[in-house]
Structures are given as structure tokens and as C-alpha cells.
Design a protein around this motif. Structure first.
Motif, PDB file in Angstrom:
ATOM      1  N   ARG A 177       0.858  -1.192   0.000  1.00  0.00           N
ATOM      2  CA  ARG A 177       0.000   0.000   0.000  1.00  0.00           C
ATOM      3  C   ARG A 177       0.890   1.236   0.000  1.00  0.00           C
ATOM      4  O   ARG A 177       1.283   1.767   1.028  1.00  0.00           O
ATOM      5  CB  ARG A 177      -0.935  -0.016   1.213  1.00  0.00           C
ATOM      6  CG  ARG A 177      -1.870  -1.252   1.199  1.00  0.00           C
ATOM      7  CD  ARG A 177      -3.211  -0.981   1.854  1.00  0.00           C
ATOM      8  NE  ARG A 177      -3.087  -0.302   3.130  1.00  0.00           N
ATOM      9  CZ  ARG A 177      -2.720  -0.902   4.268  1.00  0.00           C
ATOM     10  NH1 ARG A 177      -2.448  -2.194   4.275  1.00  0.00           N
ATOM     11  NH2 ARG A 177      -2.626  -0.203   5.365  1.00  0.00           N
ATOM     12  N   VAL A 179       1.527   5.068  -1.557  1.00  0.00           N
ATOM     13  CA  VAL A 179       0.908   6.235  -2.191  1.00  0.00           C
ATOM     14  C   VAL A 179       1.996   7.142  -2.744  1.00  0.00           C
ATOM     15  O   VAL A 179       3.053   7.309  -2.119  1.00  0.00           O
ATOM     16  CB  VAL A 179       0.034   7.008  -1.176  1.00  0.00           C
ATOM     17  CG1 VAL A 179      -0.400   8.364  -1.741  1.00  0.00           C
ATOM     18  CG2 VAL A 179      -1.178   6.179  -0.781  1.00  0.00           C
ATOM     19  N   HIS A 180       1.745   7.691  -3.911  1.00  0.00           N
ATOM     20  CA  HIS A 180       2.682   8.649  -4.506  1.00  0.00           C
ATOM     21  C   HIS A 180       2.172  10.064  -4.263  1.00  0.00           C
ATOM     22  O   HIS A 180       1.012  10.370  -4.525  1.00  0.00           O
ATOM     23  CB  HIS A 180       2.816   8.396  -6.005  1.00  0.00           C
ATOM     24  CG  HIS A 180       3.760   9.339  -6.698  1.00  0.00           C
ATOM     25  ND1 HIS A 180       5.115   9.215  -6.603  1.00  0.00           N
ATOM     26  CD2 HIS A 180       3.536  10.424  -7.464  1.00  0.00           C
ATOM     27  CE1 HIS A 180       5.697  10.180  -7.303  1.00  0.00           C
ATOM     28  NE2 HIS A 180       4.747  10.941  -7.830  1.00  0.00           N
ATOM     29  N   LEU A 215      -2.232   4.800  -6.279  1.00  0.00           N
ATOM     30  CA  LEU A 215      -2.942   5.937  -5.692  1.00  0.00           C
ATOM     31  C   LEU A 215      -1.971   7.102  -5.595  1.00  0.00           C
ATOM     32  O   LEU A 215      -0.843   6.929  -5.134  1.00  0.00           O
ATOM     33  CB  LEU A 215      -3.432   5.543  -4.295  1.00  0.00           C
ATOM     34  CG  LEU A 215      -4.447   6.489  -3.644  1.00  0.00           C
ATOM     35  CD1 LEU A 215      -5.717   6.577  -4.470  1.00  0.00           C
ATOM     36  CD2 LEU A 215      -4.763   5.991  -2.226  1.00  0.00           C
ATOM     37  N   TYR A 216      -2.400   8.246  -6.065  1.00  0.00           N
ATOM     38  CA  TYR A 216      -1.499   9.393  -5.936  1.00  0.00           C
ATOM     39  C   TYR A 216      -2.247  10.641  -5.544  1.00  0.00           C
ATOM     40  O   TYR A 216      -3.433  10.797  -5.819  1.00  0.00           O
ATOM     41  CB  TYR A 216      -0.712   9.618  -7.219  1.00  0.00           C
ATOM     42  CG  TYR A 216      -1.528   9.739  -8.474  1.00  0.00           C
ATOM     43  CD1 TYR A 216      -1.856   8.608  -9.215  1.00  0.00           C
ATOM     44  CD2 TYR A 216      -1.958  10.977  -8.912  1.00  0.00           C
ATOM     45  CE1 TYR A 216      -2.603   8.723 -10.364  1.00  0.00           C
ATOM     46  CE2 TYR A 216      -2.699  11.096 -10.070  1.00  0.00           C
ATOM     47  CZ  TYR A 216      -3.030   9.953 -10.789  1.00  0.00           C
ATOM     48  OH  TYR A 216      -3.777  10.061 -11.920  1.00  0.00           O
ATOM     49  N   VAL A 233      -3.260  12.384   3.466  1.00  0.00           N
ATOM     50  CA  VAL A 233      -3.094  10.946   3.261  1.00  0.00           C
ATOM     51  C   VAL A 233      -3.209  10.183   4.570  1.00  0.00           C
ATOM     52  O   VAL A 233      -3.839   9.126   4.655  1.00  0.00           O
ATOM     53  CB  VAL A 233      -1.727  10.656   2.605  1.00  0.00           C
ATOM     54  CG1 VAL A 233      -1.436   9.154   2.625  1.00  0.00           C
ATOM     55  CG2 VAL A 233      -1.704  11.189   1.192  1.00  0.00           C
ATOM     56  N   PRO A 241      -1.777   4.267   3.978  1.00  0.00           N
ATOM     57  CA  PRO A 241      -0.723   3.457   3.340  1.00  0.00           C
ATOM     58  C   PRO A 241       0.356   3.094   4.358  1.00  0.00           C
ATOM     59  O   PRO A 241       0.431   3.684   5.440  1.00  0.00           O
ATOM     60  CB  PRO A 241      -0.159   4.394   2.279  1.00  0.00           C
ATOM     61  CG  PRO A 241      -0.383   5.760   2.842  1.00  0.00           C
ATOM     62  CD  PRO A 241      -1.658   5.701   3.607  1.00  0.00           C
ATOM     63  N   ILE A 244       5.172   5.867   1.546  1.00  0.00           N
ATOM     64  CA  ILE A 244       4.960   7.017   0.657  1.00  0.00           C
ATOM     65  C   ILE A 244       6.144   7.111  -0.298  1.00  0.00           C
ATOM     66  O   ILE A 244       7.302   7.074   0.122  1.00  0.00           O
ATOM     67  CB  ILE A 244       4.889   8.328   1.455  1.00  0.00           C
ATOM     68  CG1 ILE A 244       3.786   8.304   2.501  1.00  0.00           C
ATOM     69  CG2 ILE A 244       4.775   9.526   0.519  1.00  0.00           C
ATOM     70  CD1 ILE A 244       2.414   8.539   1.970  1.00  0.00           C
TER      71      ILE A 244
END
Lengths: 341, 341
Positions: A177, A179-180, A215-216, A233, A241, A244
DNA sequence: AGCGAGTCGGGAACCGGTTCCATGGACACG
DNA sequence: CGTGTCCATGGAACCGGTTCCCGACTCGCT
């Protein structure tokens, strides 16, 4: 105010000979050349670049178009360029086209038209078609750093690869999980740095079979921007998440600060990886993919000099000595976190 | 390449009339002026500043000598100056004299001598006597931001008062063991910003009868510098202070990061106050005395323009709308800490 | 000795504007 | 109607260098 005529008189030669002796063109005997140089030194003569460029057409000056000066990357690049230009005996005029100001149009329409430079360096600028036409109409070499433009030589790093490398590091640690933070959906994904870094993240996720988890979150490429995005986030505990992948170190640092504020531990609750090699990275123990903006500045100057001297050169230079520096902002995810996914 | 001769031909007038019409000097009838202006617009004529300055002696360009571009204060000031100069139709050439590089001598000896500017702005520079002589020898107005020089008009804030205000805030909260981070003992205490802020701290301590507690730690004026100094100050648990008066926000932020790393809580274990109004201040909930570098940039441009237009102006402008912004990096000291003192 | 190539240096044109000075017309005034 | 002033414009000098062109001199070779 002493002019070249004074130098000539003192050295006992004509203006033309004095000029040849000082600029190094044409035939001048060693002895008279020395006499002229001595005379110039005695009276502290320095040629007026204005007068010289009026006839030669060369100004010994280059224009640098830059959107920010106090973001780390841009500041470093600018200093790298300044160093490079000094070494080549060029002055630097600064054209600061900060987004959100009206100065951008005025600079393109008015200031650039003065043509006070032999060439132009743009940094992280995506010119509109009209602006591009303006640049071309100047009839001076233009080189670009960090963004390819049609018909303009450029230098950049492989932003896709860099971001993919960072993301793969997280995947390798066992995170799923991820995230960007950084890329903006609205950006042209090929053209912008943000977009290319987002692409790198997505490539890595898909290659690992995590395409469904992509997901970003868009963010300003700054510490406060990363902080705000980080708060967003982390805010929702349910689908928080475990890692990152930030588009820049400034964003990463902002995210870390946000995480700590929320009581989360980095890296045990959240791993964060950035891109840059920022001067703050060590202080925050930030794992990051280093790029060296100063070298990029030097490289773009080299490219421009090639163009100015009429040497042939590459259309595009890809600098790739970027390397992953692992510090302690990244670790394996907690077991419960892994199963919960 | 279209010159003024082309404009003149198209408008059906002589070069001299065309020049008068475009620059606005001398007698030109309204109708021919309009004809000339139209002709210029049609062929997209822009006067060559080189040729013009050759005869007028004015370049419409100013040189900015600056030690850093990517420290927050300097970056902001530079952008403020750029904006101000654009508004006055001036270009900006950048002379970056980063400490620790060899470029400083080359810039003073070589680049400035070209006199490509009508005036010079120095920012946070303390020139050596030789360098000062160089500047004077250029026979162009020189103005200085943040540091008074003999015979040179300048703008600054009251650094002593600013730092005193910050320190008084800590004293008012009940702190007595307050360490100042930033000023360097070796600095000329009158001349440098560091020194003046140290003085403000000492003034406040002495006024509160805490003269015996005066303690300061030199530091680079940067986040990593503040971090290093913070580690050093916090390192010894025995005589650990209850509060830090930092010479800049970057130092203050570095100190806060160091404190958190060591497991100390800000402000309950340690209060920290800075000076600047940095863009990170809010993120770190930093109590600080704000100054506005952008306005300082605008003010120094005004001062230079006065000099260039021959208007009389003040020798020294003291900007003082600095105000204390209290956030949550400062609080009353813990009772036990107070008694332990 | 004559000649061509190579070397050295001076005079003058030129870059692209601005500004001084002269000229000529319009107009008012004595 | 003559004269002085004001306005509008053109011609030419000039800013401070660079460069073209040309003449002179040296040297080596036939």
C-alpha cells in the motif's frame, strides 16, 4: 574613463593594433602585444562590453529563465550555472518567471526582446506555443534543463527511472500500500517532471502486480505542500498506506513532519522515500534517490557553450548517475499492517 | 534584424526624428510620433540597449551581489528585488559570491569592472577594504541591504531590537536559562547581522538581570547548522537550557528537529523562538519575529532608483514593522526546571 | 635580382543608436 | 513688412570598441 585609444597611445601603437593585441586576433608581434598589455594594466583598462558587442554581436552574457530561486533544486541548479558561466567568462542575467505573477508575460514580450544575451537557459519551464515562438524569434541558442522541447537541446535526468527506483525500493521491502505524492493528474504526463515521476511510480507498481493499488495525491513540490498532502493521506486511518513515494525530498520531508505531528513513527508506522538528495535529507534520515542539480547546471552550461561555439552536440543529454541512498526513513512494514492489506 | 533606420524609412522620417519619437526627448509633432510608433510596432522593432547605452552611458541594468540564493532570506529578497527592477524596466545581473569559493575575487576584480550596470545592490555582504575600494572605483551608485557601510546608502531592519524582542518573550514566560544560537564570537558585533542579533539577546538578558546566564553557541545560519548546534546544546543534560533564542528561523527549525530526535518535547521540555517568518514556521508551530524580506527587496530597489534618478534620499532606511508571532514552540518552563535553575 | 608568401601595423569604415547643431517654416509683434 | 521666437525636422558627429583593407617590410626561393 580610459578607453582603448589611451592604451594605444601609451603603447605607441594604433587603436587597431591595441585591439588585436588585447583580443588575440590577427597578427601582432610578441613584443608589441606585451607592450599593449602592460599599458592596459597600468591604467587599469577594461574593455566596454557594450561597445564590443555592438560590433561583434556577442554579449558574453546569457539569460536564465527560472521559475523559483528558493526551492532547493532550482537554487542549486542556479548556483551550478553561475559557476559554469563565470568559468567561461559570461555574465548571467536572471529572468524570474514565478508562477502566479504577471511578470512572465512582460519578460517574454519585453525583456527578452532586448537580446542582451548570446543564449538562453530555461529551467523547468514549459513554454506555451506563443512563448516558444518568442524564444525562437530571438535567433539565439536556447537550451532547456528538465523538460524536452521540440527543436531545443536539453539536459535532464531520467525522472521515470528515478521514481521507479524509489518505488521499487519500497516494494522490495514488502510494502504494497504505497501512495505517490507529487504528480498532478492534470499535468501532461510526458512533458513535466511531476508527471514523469508519477509514471515511474506507476510503472514500478504495475511491474510488481500492484496496479490495482495505484494511488497518488497531487501536491505542491515544497515542504509545506508535502506537509499538507501528508496530513490528507494520513488523515484517514482506515486506508492509510504503509509507505509514501514522494516526488521530491521537500515533499518527503513535509510528509515526515506531518506523520510525526500525527503521532506516527517513521519508518515503523510509515516508510517515506524521496527524490533529490536535499541538504535536509541526512537530518531527517531520509532514504532518497540522489540527483545532483549542481552538475546538471554545469552540464546545461556545457551544452549552451557547444551551441555558442558552433560545436556539434547531442540533442538531448540524459544524466543518469542517480543513486539510491538508503537511510532510516524506510523499513519493512509491520507484520499486522501487511496482513491487514 | 531591423534597426531604427528601418523604422525611420518606413515612417518617412530621419533617424534622429525616429529616435526622438521613440525615446520621448525633443520636439516631435504628435502625428509623426504616432507614425513612427506604428512603424516600430509593425516591424517589431526593439532598440538595442547596447547601442543606446554606449552613447547615453545608462544600461538599464543593475548588478546584485549576493552570497546565497537558496537560503530562504536571500531567495526572498532576490525575488523582491527582481520584481522591483522589472517594474522600473531594469534587467538584473546576478553576482553570486558564495563564501568558500574562489569566485568572489574574480567577480570583484574582473566581472564588476565591466560596468554593465547603472548601479549595484549588495545583500548581506561585508566587503573588505579592497573590495570596498573596488566598488567605489566603479563610479556607480551602490546600495546595501542588511549592513551599513561607510558612504553607502542602506536598508536594514533593527536586528538588535528584533532579537531582543524574541528573547524578552522567553524571559516574560519565566525562562532564565536561555541559550542563543547563531551569533559567532569572532564577528564584528556592530557590522554583522549575526552579531547584532547576539547583541539583542545579550541586551535583553542583562536588562532582566540575567547577565550571568548569557551563553551563546555559534552556528551556520541554516537548518543543518541549527541542527548541529542544537545537538550540541541539548547534549549535556546537566546544564541544558529551558529555552533557545535562535538567530534565524532556519536555525530554530534545526534546533527543534534536534530536540525531537533527542526525545525532547517542544515546548514542554524546550521553548524555541526564531527570527524571520520563514515559510516553514507555521508547519513547525514556530514562535518567531517576522521580517519581510520581499519588502526589504522592494525598499532597496527604491533607494537605488532614488540614487539613479538623482533624487535626494536617506542615508539609511530602517524598516521596523517586525512583529512577534506567538505559536506553540514557546511556553512557560516546567516548574521543576525553574527550581532546578 | 625578382617575386611571392607570410607577417606586422595603420587608416577608416562600421555596429546602432542618441544628441548637437543648423535649417526652415509658422506665427506674433512692433 | 521685417524680425525674433518657437516648433519640427534632417544631417552629421559621436559613443568605444572591432575588423576590413591596404601598404610595407622580411624572408626564402628560383
Amino acid at each position: 574613463m580610459s578607453g582603448i585609444a589611451d592604451v594605444a597611445r601609451i603603447a605607441g601603437v594604433s587603436k587597431s593594433t591595441a585591439s588585436r593585441a588585447l583580443t588575440g586576433g590577427g597578427y601582432v608581434s610578441e613584443s608589441t602585444r606585451q607592450r599593449v598589455i602592460d599599458a592596459a594594466r597600468v591604467i587599469g583598462y577594461v574593455a566596454s562590453p557594450n561597445a564590443a558587442s555592438l560590433v561583434t554581436g556577442r554579449t558574453k552574457n546569457v539569460g536564465v529563465i527560472i521559475p523559483f530561486v528558493n526551492r532547493w533544486y532550482f537554487g542549486e541548479v542556479l548556483e551550478g550555472i553561475e559557476d559554469g558561466l563565470l568559468a567561461c567568462d559570461y555574465d548571467l542575467t536572471l529572468y524570474n518567471v514565478r508562477p502566479g505573477t504577471t511578470s512572465r508575460a512582460r519578460i517574454f514580450e519585453h525583456f527578452l526582446a532586448r537580446k542582451r544575451f548570446d543564449g538562453i537557459i530555461t529551467i523547468g519551464i514549459e513554454p506555451s506555443p506563443a512563448e516558444l515562438a518568442r524564444l525562437v524569434s530571438l535567433e539565439r541558442p536556447v537550451v532547456a534543463l528538465g523538460g524536452q522541447l521540440p527543436g531545443i537541446a536539453s539536459v535532464s535526468i531520467d525522472d521515470v527511472a528515478v521514481s521507479r527506483l524509489a518505488t521499487e525500493h519500497l516494494i522490495g521491502l514488502g510494502h504494497t500500500r504505497i501512495v505517490h505524492i507529487g504528480g498532478e493528474r492534470s499535468d501532461d504526463l510526458v512533458g513535466s517532471v511531476h508527471g514523469r515521476r508519477l509514471t515511474g511510480y506507476m510503472d514500478a507498481m504495475e511491474a510488481a502486480g500492484l496496479g490495482a493499488q495505484i494511488l497518488y495525491v497531487p501536491s505542491d513540490m515544497s515542504v509545506p505542500g508535502g506537509y499538507a498532502a501528508g496530513v490528507q493521506v494520513i488523515g484517514d486511518p482506515r486506508n492509510r498506506p504503509t509507505a509514501i513515494s514522494a516526488a521530491s525530498d521537500e515533499v518527503a520531508v513535509g510528509t515526515i513532519i506531518a506523520a510525526r505531528r500525527t503521532g506516527m513513527e517513521v519508518p515503523s508506522d510509515l516508510s517515506v522515500v524521496g527524490v533529490d538528495g536535499h541538504e535536509y535529507a541526512e537530518m531527517f534520515s531520509l532514504t532518497t534517490v540522489e540527483q545532483s542539480p549542481r552538475e546538471q547546471g554545469a552540464a546545461i552550461v556545457d551544452l549552451l557553450m557547444d551551441a555558442l561555439e558552433g560545436r556539434p552536440s547531442a540533442d538531448h543529454v540524459l544524466l543518469h548517475p542517480t543513486r539510491l541512498v538508503v537511510r532510516s526513513s524506510t523499513a519493512r512494514p509491520r507484520p499486522e499492517a501487511m496482513t491487514r492489506s
